[in-house]
Design a protein around this motif. Structure first.
Motif, PDB file in Angstrom:
ATOM      1  N   ALA A  56      97.013  24.063  16.153  1.00 16.22           N
ATOM      2  CA  ALA A  56      96.256  23.812  17.163  1.00 16.22           C
ATOM      3  C   ALA A  56      95.593  24.905  17.506  1.00 16.22           C
ATOM      4  O   ALA A  56      96.350  25.081  19.119  1.00 16.22           O
ATOM      5  CB  ALA A  56      96.348  22.982  17.508  1.00 16.22           C
ATOM      6  N   ILE A  59      90.110  16.850  14.545  1.00 18.12           N
ATOM      7  CA  ILE A  59      91.325  17.902  14.550  1.00 18.12           C
ATOM      8  C   ILE A  59      91.322  18.982  13.009  1.00 18.12           C
ATOM      9  O   ILE A  59      91.563  20.068  13.111  1.00 18.12           O
ATOM     10  CB  ILE A  59      92.493  17.419  15.026  1.00 18.12           C
ATOM     11  CG1 ILE A  59      93.173  18.965  15.991  1.00 18.12           C
ATOM     12  CG2 ILE A  59      93.575  16.455  14.620  1.00 18.12           C
ATOM     13  CD1 ILE A  59      95.089  18.532  16.037  1.00 18.12           C
ATOM     14  N   GLY A  81     100.312  20.835  13.922  1.00 15.03           N
ATOM     15  CA  GLY A  81      99.438  22.036  13.660  1.00 15.03           C
ATOM     16  C   GLY A  81     101.005  23.165  13.624  1.00 15.03           C
ATOM     17  O   GLY A  81     100.769  23.441  12.443  1.00 15.03           O
ATOM     18  N   LEU A 125      99.799  16.497  18.181  1.00 12.84           N
ATOM     19  CA  LEU A 125      98.642  17.341  17.274  1.00 12.84           C
ATOM     20  C   LEU A 125      98.838  19.006  17.275  1.00 12.84           C
ATOM     21  O   LEU A 125      99.089  19.604  16.684  1.00 12.84           O
ATOM     22  CB  LEU A 125      97.564  17.343  18.539  1.00 12.84           C
ATOM     23  CG  LEU A 125      96.773  16.294  18.661  1.00 12.84           C
ATOM     24  CD1 LEU A 125      95.743  16.098  19.153  1.00 12.84           C
ATOM     25  CD2 LEU A 125      95.597  15.198  16.913  1.00 12.84           C
ATOM     26  N   LEU A 168      92.776  17.408  10.447  1.00 13.03           N
ATOM     27  CA  LEU A 168      94.724  18.168  10.131  1.00 13.03           C
ATOM     28  C   LEU A 168      95.052  16.318  10.024  1.00 13.03           C
ATOM     29  O   LEU A 168      94.672  15.959  10.481  1.00 13.03           O
ATOM     30  CB  LEU A 168      95.802  18.417  11.319  1.00 13.03           C
ATOM     31  CG  LEU A 168      95.567  19.322  12.237  1.00 13.03           C
ATOM     32  CD1 LEU A 168      96.220  20.387  13.235  1.00 13.03           C
ATOM     33  CD2 LEU A 168      95.961  20.591  10.915  1.00 13.03           C
ATOM     34  N   ASP A 185      90.503  23.063  18.531  1.00 18.63           N
ATOM     35  CA  ASP A 185      90.565  22.021  17.476  1.00 18.63           C
ATOM     36  C   ASP A 185      91.600  21.094  18.574  1.00 18.63           C
ATOM     37  O   ASP A 185      91.181  19.553  18.450  1.00 18.63           O
ATOM     38  CB  ASP A 185      92.239  22.975  16.613  1.00 18.63           C
ATOM     39  CG  ASP A 185      91.676  23.650  16.070  1.00 18.63           C
ATOM     40  OD1 ASP A 185      90.522  23.645  15.463  1.00 18.63           O
ATOM     41  OD2 ASP A 185      92.993  24.636  15.991  1.00 18.63           O
ATOM     42  N   LEU A 186      91.915  21.177  19.359  1.00 21.51           N
ATOM     43  CA  LEU A 186      92.913  20.006  20.263  1.00 21.51           C
ATOM     44  C   LEU A 186      91.837  18.690  21.507  1.00 21.51           C
ATOM     45  O   LEU A 186      91.488  18.616  21.214  1.00 21.51           O
ATOM     46  CB  LEU A 186      93.955  20.634  21.324  1.00 21.51           C
ATOM     47  CG  LEU A 186      94.647  19.630  22.162  1.00 21.51           C
ATOM     48  CD1 LEU A 186      95.936  18.648  21.459  1.00 21.51           C
ATOM     49  CD2 LEU A 186      95.771  20.705  23.086  1.00 21.51           C
TER      50      LEU A 186
END
Length: 449
Positions: free
Chosen positions: A273, A79, A266, A262, A81, A277-278
């Motif tokens: 996200a 992701i 974000g 997640l 992050l 991305d997820l």
């Protein structure tokens, strides 16, 4: 022309800061991560050497998954992050049940299949992000934070409520002292020192624990310098249908838990996200199950306590957790390093952990502040998801294991044994029922007049 300033998530901090901040993330998640192999090993009556192998493999795979989450691999994985991966507790009961009935080869065979299943469904599952508005994600984060306080309390007071030393004043006093240090560091220190507050509290707590006789460094001398089990240590994987289905359910539960974390990361970092991305983040969970199936480890999920640490310190760089991933890989390869970290008493780690867990709940409250609660049933949705979802967290045996659904079929225990899963399903479904299907504005029956 001046170069554009990178987003805080992409900032590369000086090497010294990266190392200390990465070490802090690792210290926060270590106890929770190694608890899974220790619990499974104890339940299956594995010898000490085999349990040590599981711990090393667990740290190694968690390190690889953390590196992938932070750095990413093309458009497929990670992701990108500050997400720290660690072994999910959701897998504990299914692993024990499968191993007891079919053997460990079936556990790791089923884990391999569930990992492939996770890779396949990651993108479709991520499409559900639009059904995770602040009402759902906030409620879920609140449940995650509150439900984790139970394990945090066990780290401080003990895991067996009937043990003679349960709730020892020295353990509780030490943990509360660590909490006080976290508060003091957060209030008094400035700049980089403030960001290291939890690590400073851990270090001081460790020093205080030594004269109290709560540290045991004998394991460091006994640990080897290199130790990682060979792939498929227990033999060629087998694939009983029941075991495979059970592990695929575990993967769905893991995805539900990871989704909330997640989304939270974000929002905390200022880089919300997207569904793409997820999907990459969830696919990494699937990859961890494949790696775990090969390397005798466990599926990983995004660790909530590290989400709380990002919120508390304000350090948003993904390169910090990339360092954490590297440190975990080293710990998996060099057992002496892991043995030293393991010597930090649980009450010390627990004192910091309960603050981190509560920070996750606080992020959930922040999300819920964005929700409109008048003229609708949103308060009712939160109440039902929170009340019913937390029941498994309070129906515990003397060792702190949820037994609320113990008389139900094993597959249902897998789904409902986790407060996070129950709350996620309820919040998700109730949001659809009250806010999407035949929606109409009505006064919330539970709202203040």
């Amino acid at each position: 022309m001046t170069e554009p300033v990178p987003h805080p998530v992409d900032q590369r901090l000086p090497a010294g800061r990266l190392l200390l901040l990465g070490l802090q993330h690792m210290a926060i998640m270590y106890a929770g991560s190694v608890a899974v192999p220790l619990i499974v090993g104890s339940a299956l009556k594995l010898d000490a050497a085999t349990v040590a192998l599981l711990v090393n493999a667990d740290l190694f795979v968690a390190g690889l998954a953390t590196l992938v989450q932070a750095i990413g691999i093309g458009r497929l994985l990670g992701i990108r992050l500050p997400v720290v991966a660690g072994a999910t507790f959701t897998v504990v009961n299914p692993m024990i049940l499968i191993a007891s009935q079919y053997g460990l080869t079936a556990v790791y065979g089923a884990m391999l299949v569930s990992g492939v299943f996770g890779l396949v469904i990651a993108k479709p599952f991520a499409k559900l992000i639009r059904f995770f508005p602040p009402l759902v994600s906030g409620t879920l984060l609140l449940v995650i934070g509150i439900s984790l306080l139970g394990p945090g309390a066990a780290m401080i007071a003990g895991h067996d409520t009937e043990a003679p030393d349960y709730g020892s004043p020295s353990h509780i006093g030490l943990a509360f002292g660590v909490v006080a240090l976290v508060v003091l560091c957060t209030r008094v220190l400035r700049g980089f020192s403030n960001q290291l507050g939890p690590l400073i509290a851990l270090a001081i707590g460790l020093l205080v624990a030594i004269p109290l006789g709560l540290t045991h460094f004998g394991g460091v001398a006994q640990a080897s310098w290199f130790g990682l089990g060979s792939p498929f240590h227990f033999g060629a994987p087998t694939f009983p249908i029941a075991a495979v289905l059970s592990m695929c359910v575990v993967m769905l539960v893991t995805f539900t838990e990871s989704t909330a974390d997640l989304i939270a990361v974000g929002e905390i970092t200022g880089r919300p996200a997207t569904d793409s991305d997820l999907a990459r983040g969830l696919a990494t969970d699937g990859l961890s199950a494949i790696l775990g199936g090969c390397m005798n480890s466990f599926p990983d999920t995004a660790f909530a306590q590290n989400v709380g640490l990002v919120q508390m310190t304000g350090v948003r760089s993904r390169w910090v957790v990339a360092v954490t991933g590297g440190l975990l890989v080293v710990m998996g390869l060099v057992p002496k390093v892991g043995a030293f970290i393991a010597a930090i008493p649980e009450p010390v780690v627990g004192g910091v952990a309960v603050v981190m867990f509560a920070m996750v709940a606080a992020v959930g409250v922040q999300n819920l502040k964005k929700v409109e609660f008048s003229g609708n049933h949103n308060t009712f949705v939160v109440a039902v998801a929170l009340g019913v979802g937390l029941l498994p967290a309070f129906g515990l045996d003397r060792f702190g294991n949820s037994v609320f659904f113990q008389h139900f079929p094993a597959w249902l225990q897998t789904i409902c044994g986790s407060p996070i899963t129950v709350a996620a399903v309820l919040a998700f479904v109730l949001n659809l029922v009250f806010n999407h299907l035949g929606r109409r504005a009505e006064p919330d029956l539970l709202s203040a007049p």
